[in-house]
Structures are given as structure tokens and as C-alpha cells.
Design a protein around this motif. Structure first.
Motif, PDB file in Angstrom:
ATOM      1  N   LEU A 100      25.576  51.584  52.467  1.00  3.09           N
ATOM      2  CA  LEU A 100      25.596  51.107  53.837  1.00  3.09           C
ATOM      3  C   LEU A 100      25.808  49.603  53.906  1.00  3.09           C
ATOM      4  CD1 LEU A 100      25.254  52.588  56.514  1.00  3.09           C
ATOM      5  CD2 LEU A 100      22.863  51.866  56.535  1.00  3.09           C
ATOM      6  N   GLY A 101      26.772  49.201  54.722  1.00  9.20           N
ATOM      7  CA  GLY A 101      27.012  47.780  54.941  1.00  9.20           C
ATOM      8  C   GLY A 101      27.933  47.127  53.925  1.00  9.20           C
ATOM      9  N   GLN A 102      28.425  47.899  52.976  1.00 16.20           N
ATOM     10  CA  GLN A 102      29.334  47.351  51.962  1.00 16.20           C
ATOM     11  C   GLN A 102      30.653  48.106  51.941  1.00 16.20           C
ATOM     12  OE1 GLN A 102      27.559  46.992  48.098  1.00 16.20           O
ATOM     13  NE2 GLN A 102      25.577  46.340  48.911  1.00 16.20           N
ATOM     14  N   GLY A 103      31.645  47.492  51.295  1.00 18.45           N
ATOM     15  CA  GLY A 103      32.902  48.189  51.095  1.00 18.45           C
ATOM     16  C   GLY A 103      32.781  49.172  49.946  1.00 18.45           C
ATOM     17  N   GLN A 108      34.924  38.193  37.473  1.00 15.63           N
ATOM     18  CA  GLN A 108      34.596  39.152  38.522  1.00 15.63           C
ATOM     19  C   GLN A 108      35.636  39.019  39.640  1.00 15.63           C
ATOM     20  OE1 GLN A 108      32.308  41.379  38.485  1.00 15.63           O
ATOM     21  NE2 GLN A 108      31.716  41.900  40.565  1.00 15.63           N
ATOM     22  N   LYS A 109      36.434  40.080  39.813  1.00 15.34           N
ATOM     23  CA  LYS A 109      37.453  40.053  40.861  1.00 15.34           C
ATOM     24  C   LYS A 109      36.786  40.283  42.198  1.00 15.34           C
ATOM     25  CE  LYS A 109      40.596  41.970  37.485  1.00 15.34           C
ATOM     26  NZ  LYS A 109      41.228  43.188  36.986  1.00 15.34           N
ATOM     27  N   GLU A 110      37.135  39.439  43.177  1.00 12.40           N
ATOM     28  CA  GLU A 110      36.456  39.505  44.467  1.00 12.40           C
ATOM     29  C   GLU A 110      37.440  39.524  45.616  1.00 12.40           C
ATOM     30  OE1 GLU A 110      32.239  37.258  43.470  1.00 12.40           O
ATOM     31  OE2 GLU A 110      33.792  36.193  44.563  1.00 12.40           O
ATOM     32  N   VAL A 111      37.001  40.182  46.684  1.00 15.69           N
ATOM     33  CA  VAL A 111      37.721  40.175  47.952  1.00 15.69           C
ATOM     34  C   VAL A 111      36.696  39.770  49.011  1.00 15.69           C
ATOM     35  CG1 VAL A 111      38.982  41.553  49.639  1.00 15.69           C
ATOM     36  CG2 VAL A 111      39.330  41.959  47.187  1.00 15.69           C
ATOM     37  N   GLU A 112      36.995  38.720  49.735  1.00 15.65           N
ATOM     38  CA  GLU A 112      36.041  38.153  50.682  1.00 15.65           C
ATOM     39  C   GLU A 112      36.516  38.362  52.120  1.00 15.65           C
ATOM     40  OE1 GLU A 112      33.401  36.679  47.737  1.00 15.65           O
ATOM     41  OE2 GLU A 112      33.175  36.818  49.910  1.00 15.65           O
ATOM     42  N   GLN A 113      35.599  38.811  52.951  1.00  9.96           N
ATOM     43  CA  GLN A 113      35.856  38.957  54.388  1.00  9.96           C
ATOM     44  C   GLN A 113      34.647  38.453  55.150  1.00  9.96           C
ATOM     45  OE1 GLN A 113      37.087  43.461  54.008  1.00  9.96           O
ATOM     46  NE2 GLN A 113      37.871  42.654  55.961  1.00  9.96           N
ATOM     47  N   ASN A 114      34.887  37.910  56.322  1.00 13.26           N
ATOM     48  CA  ASN A 114      33.802  37.560  57.220  1.00 13.26           C
ATOM     49  C   ASN A 114      33.231  38.854  57.800  1.00 13.26           C
ATOM     50  OD1 ASN A 114      32.270  36.801  59.543  1.00 13.26           O
ATOM     51  ND2 ASN A 114      33.336  34.841  59.537  1.00 13.26           N
ATOM     52  N   SER A 115      31.905  39.007  57.716  1.00 14.14           N
ATOM     53  CA  SER A 115      31.310  40.283  58.139  1.00 14.14           C
ATOM     54  C   SER A 115      31.322  40.493  59.653  1.00 14.14           C
ATOM     55  CB  SER A 115      29.887  40.390  57.610  1.00 14.14           C
ATOM     56  OG  SER A 115      29.096  39.353  58.133  1.00 14.14           O
ATOM     57  N   GLY A 116      31.450  39.368  60.407  1.00 16.69           N
ATOM     58  CA  GLY A 116      31.466  39.494  61.860  1.00 16.69           C
ATOM     59  C   GLY A 116      30.066  39.690  62.422  1.00 16.69           C
ATOM     60  N   PRO A 117      29.934  40.256  63.640  1.00 21.69           N
ATOM     61  CA  PRO A 117      31.032  40.881  64.355  1.00 21.69           C
ATOM     62  C   PRO A 117      31.987  39.885  65.013  1.00 21.69           C
ATOM     63  CG  PRO A 117      29.031  41.038  65.650  1.00 21.69           C
ATOM     64  CD  PRO A 117      28.645  40.407  64.342  1.00 21.69           C
ATOM     65  N   TYR A 153      45.265  48.564  38.622  1.00 23.94           N
ATOM     66  CA  TYR A 153      45.464  49.584  39.671  1.00 23.94           C
ATOM     67  C   TYR A 153      44.172  50.092  40.280  1.00 23.94           C
ATOM     68  CZ  TYR A 153      50.070  49.406  37.587  1.00 23.94           C
ATOM     69  OH  TYR A 153      51.265  48.985  37.087  1.00 23.94           O
ATOM     70  N   LYS A 154      43.086  49.310  40.168  1.00 28.17           N
ATOM     71  CA  LYS A 154      41.852  49.637  40.880  1.00 28.17           C
ATOM     72  C   LYS A 154      41.872  48.952  42.243  1.00 28.17           C
ATOM     73  CE  LYS A 154      39.236  48.007  37.675  1.00 28.17           C
ATOM     74  NZ  LYS A 154      38.192  47.624  36.700  1.00 28.17           N
ATOM     75  N   LEU A 155      41.420  49.672  43.275  1.00 25.62           N
ATOM     76  CA  LEU A 155      41.297  49.067  44.600  1.00 25.62           C
ATOM     77  C   LEU A 155      39.974  48.323  44.681  1.00 25.62           C
ATOM     78  CD1 LEU A 155      42.431  51.447  47.500  1.00 25.62           C
ATOM     79  CD2 LEU A 155      43.363  49.219  46.882  1.00 25.62           C
ATOM     80  N   ILE A 156      40.045  47.060  44.991  1.00 23.08           N
ATOM     81  CA  ILE A 156      38.856  46.227  45.189  1.00 23.08           C
ATOM     82  C   ILE A 156      38.742  45.971  46.688  1.00 23.08           C
ATOM     83  CG2 ILE A 156      37.620  44.126  44.544  1.00 23.08           C
ATOM     84  CD1 ILE A 156      38.408  45.855  42.145  1.00 23.08           C
ATOM     85  N   PHE A 157      37.604  46.344  47.269  1.00 20.64           N
ATOM     86  CA  PHE A 157      37.407  46.208  48.704  1.00 20.64           C
ATOM     87  C   PHE A 157      36.531  45.008  49.039  1.00 20.64           C
ATOM     88  CE2 PHE A 157      39.013  50.007  50.823  1.00 20.64           C
ATOM     89  CZ  PHE A 157      39.253  50.849  49.753  1.00 20.64           C
ATOM     90  N   GLY A 158      36.824  44.408  50.189  1.00 16.03           N
ATOM     91  CA  GLY A 158      35.878  43.491  50.795  1.00 16.03           C
ATOM     92  C   GLY A 158      34.774  44.288  51.474  1.00 16.03           C
ATOM     93  N   SER A 159      33.788  43.566  51.989  1.00 13.55           N
ATOM     94  CA  SER A 159      32.660  44.248  52.628  1.00 13.55           C
ATOM     95  C   SER A 159      32.960  44.629  54.074  1.00 13.55           C
ATOM     96  CB  SER A 159      31.409  43.376  52.568  1.00 13.55           C
ATOM     97  OG  SER A 159      31.665  42.132  53.180  1.00 13.55           O
ATOM     98  N   GLY A 160      34.128  44.184  54.566  1.00 14.74           N
ATOM     99  CA  GLY A 160      34.558  44.596  55.894  1.00 14.74           C
ATOM    100  C   GLY A 160      34.172  43.618  56.984  1.00 14.74           C
ATOM    101  N   THR A 161      35.000  43.581  58.031  1.00 20.30           N
ATOM    102  CA  THR A 161      34.720  42.800  59.236  1.00 20.30           C
ATOM    103  C   THR A 161      34.546  43.768  60.396  1.00 20.30           C
ATOM    104  OG1 THR A 161      36.031  40.899  58.511  1.00 20.30           O
ATOM    105  CG2 THR A 161      35.605  41.097  60.876  1.00 20.30           C
ATOM    106  N   ARG A 162      33.419  43.639  61.093  1.00 20.60           N
ATOM    107  CA  ARG A 162      33.175  44.504  62.247  1.00 20.60           C
ATOM    108  C   ARG A 162      33.830  43.892  63.475  1.00 20.60           C
ATOM    109  NH1 ARG A 162      28.519  46.067  65.654  1.00 20.60           N
ATOM    110  NH2 ARG A 162      27.366  44.266  64.887  1.00 20.60           N
ATOM    111  N   LEU A 163      34.673  44.663  64.120  1.00 20.55           N
ATOM    112  CA  LEU A 163      35.383  44.222  65.323  1.00 20.55           C
ATOM    113  C   LEU A 163      34.811  44.935  66.538  1.00 20.55           C
ATOM    114  CD1 LEU A 163      37.758  42.776  66.786  1.00 20.55           C
ATOM    115  CD2 LEU A 163      39.143  44.808  66.273  1.00 20.55           C
ATOM    116  N   LEU A 164      34.483  44.160  67.568  1.00 19.65           N
ATOM    117  CA  LEU A 164      34.035  44.720  68.846  1.00 19.65           C
ATOM    118  C   LEU A 164      35.023  44.289  69.922  1.00 19.65           C
ATOM    119  CD1 LEU A 164      30.206  43.913  68.683  1.00 19.65           C
ATOM    120  CD2 LEU A 164      31.317  46.111  68.250  1.00 19.65           C
ATOM    121  N   VAL A 165      35.605  45.251  70.616  1.00 19.14           N
ATOM    122  CA  VAL A 165      36.523  44.952  71.710  1.00 19.14           C
ATOM    123  C   VAL A 165      35.799  45.268  73.011  1.00 19.14           C
ATOM    124  CG1 VAL A 165      38.771  45.403  72.745  1.00 19.14           C
ATOM    125  CG2 VAL A 165      38.498  45.514  70.249  1.00 19.14           C
TER     126      VAL A 165
END
Lengths: 113, 110
Positions: A39-42, B1-10, B96-108
Motif C-alpha cells: 500500500l502506498g508504493q509502486g 540502486q536504480k531509482e525512479v522518483e515521483q512527487n507523491s502529491g496529491p 528489462y526489469k520495470l522499475i516503478f516510482g511510488s506514483g503521483t495521486r491526481l485529484l481533478v
């Protein structure tokens, strides 16, 4: 055409138990990858299989194992479950192992009590 | 350590506005980049892939890639309340591994 399918959708286990999760890729796809999302992570990469061979492994303990069958479906096995294994387990399908777009199944939500 | 950074938002935008989502990555060997949308309790759904520098447009979505700056962005034009979700940036590394960020929450906001 059917997308990626996973079973079961939800699962409740207790600490120390073993679990098997299943995945069927999109028809014609030969590669399956497994991810864990807490939860809360990618999602975090666990394994990739292509043509029944392991092509990649993420930073997960040996309690996690997987295999791919001749029909390209796959199983993820987790032994000696810990509370921290509670997560959404995602299977992704792609036509080949390298650089291809991965399409996700609906996931299996595992709760370890 | 390979990293992908995103602003968590919202990240909160009014309906009809442009939403801009950003992502940086650490592995210079990465060649494939993806944006996924994830609604609460659901699995990630592919929005766009981008492989070369520049812009790629698909309907209301535009992905932008700058490999020199190790930067990927997603623009959503004419944002709708149904676009409210978490947007995941994913980078395929050299193995060929997908590395994900933690995601940005979008509120419209309607």
C-alpha cells in the motif's frame, strides 16, 4: 480477446503458511513478470520468465519462487509467509522479454494474519 | 540502486485544466519508459509508452522524454474527474526489469 487473468482474486493466510498464485498471459504472449505492490508504493519487480526460463529476479528472499509452464502460464510460490508479505501481487504479460510493453492482470490481494 | 522518483502529491487541478506529472530516473541505460494509471484497489493500466526523446501524443495525453536530463513527464489536457487516480511512472532498465516510482495521486476537482 481475454487479457491477463490471475487467480485467486483474494487470499487470507496465516504466518508460516505457503501460498501459490496463478497467472495466464494474454494469448500469444510468451513472457510473464511478477510484481509485489504494498500500500502506498509502486509495484516492485519479483521475477520475469520468458519461454519457461527465468530471465530476471528482483531483490526478494528465496522464500519466493516461480515457474512458467509450456502454455506460458505461471505460478508464484511464497513459503513461510510473513506479515510483511501482505500485498497486491501483480502479474504482467508481454510478447517478448526485452523492452516490450507489459500489461497487468487484476492482481491477487494477499493478507497474512 | 536504480531509482525512479515521483512527487507523491496529491496534485489537485480543476476540471478542464492541464495536469502535469513528472518523473526522474537514475539509470542512464534505460531505453523504454511507461506511464500507468491505477485507480484505488485496481491494477495498473497502461496509458502510454515512449522510447525516444521528444513528445508523443495520444488523445488528451502527451508524454515527454528527455534522456539527457533523465526526465519523463505526462501532460493530461482537459482533465476530467474520471482522471482522478494514481499515475505510475515506470522505467525499463538495461536488464528489462520495470522499475516503478511510488506514483503521483491526481485529484481533478469538478
Amino acid at each position: 480477446d481475454a487479457g491477463v487473468t490471475q487467480s485467486p482474486t483474494h487470499l487470507i493466510k496465516t504466518r508460516g503458511q505457503h501460498v501459490t498464485l496463478r497467472c495466464s498471459p494474454i494469448s500469444g504472449h510468451k513472457s510473464v513478470s511478477w510484481y509485489q505492490q504494498v500500500l502506498g508504493q509502486g509495484p516492485q519487480f519479483i521475477f520475469q520468465y520468458y519461454e519457461k526460463e527465468e530471465r530476471g529476479r528482483g531483490n526478494f528472499p528465496d522464500r519466493f519462487s516461480a515457474r512458467q509452464f509450456p502454455n506460458y502460464s505461471s505460478e508464484l510460490n511464497v513459503n513461510a509467509l510473513l506479515l510483511g508479505d501482505s500485498a497486491l501481487y501483480l502479474c504482467a504479460s508481454s510478447s517478448r522479454a526485452g523492452g516490450e510493453t507489459q500489461y497487468f492482470g487484476p492482481g491477487t490481494r494477499l493478507l497474512v494474519l | 540502486q536504480k531509482e525512479v522518483e515521483q512527487n507523491s502529491g496529491p496534485l489537485s487541478v480543476p476540471e478542464g485544466a492541464i495536469a502535469s506529472l513528472n518523473c526522474t530516473y537514475s539509470d542512464r541505460g534505460s531505453q523504454s519508459f511507461f506511464w500507468y494509471r491505477q485507480y484505488s484497489g485496481k491494477s495498473p493500466e497502461l496509458i502510454m509508452s515512449i522510447y525516444s526523446n521528444g513528445d508523443k501524443e495520444d488523445g488528451r495525453f502527451t508524454a515527454q522524454l528527455n534522456k539527457a536530463s533523465q526526465y519523463v513527464s505526462l501532460l493530461i489536457r482537459d482533465s476530467q474527474p474520471s482522471d482522478s487516480a494514481t499515475y505510475l511512472c515506470a522505467v525499463m532498465d538495461s536488464s528489462y526489469k520495470l522499475i516503478f516510482g511510488s506514483g503521483t495521486r491526481l485529484l481533478v476537482r469538478p
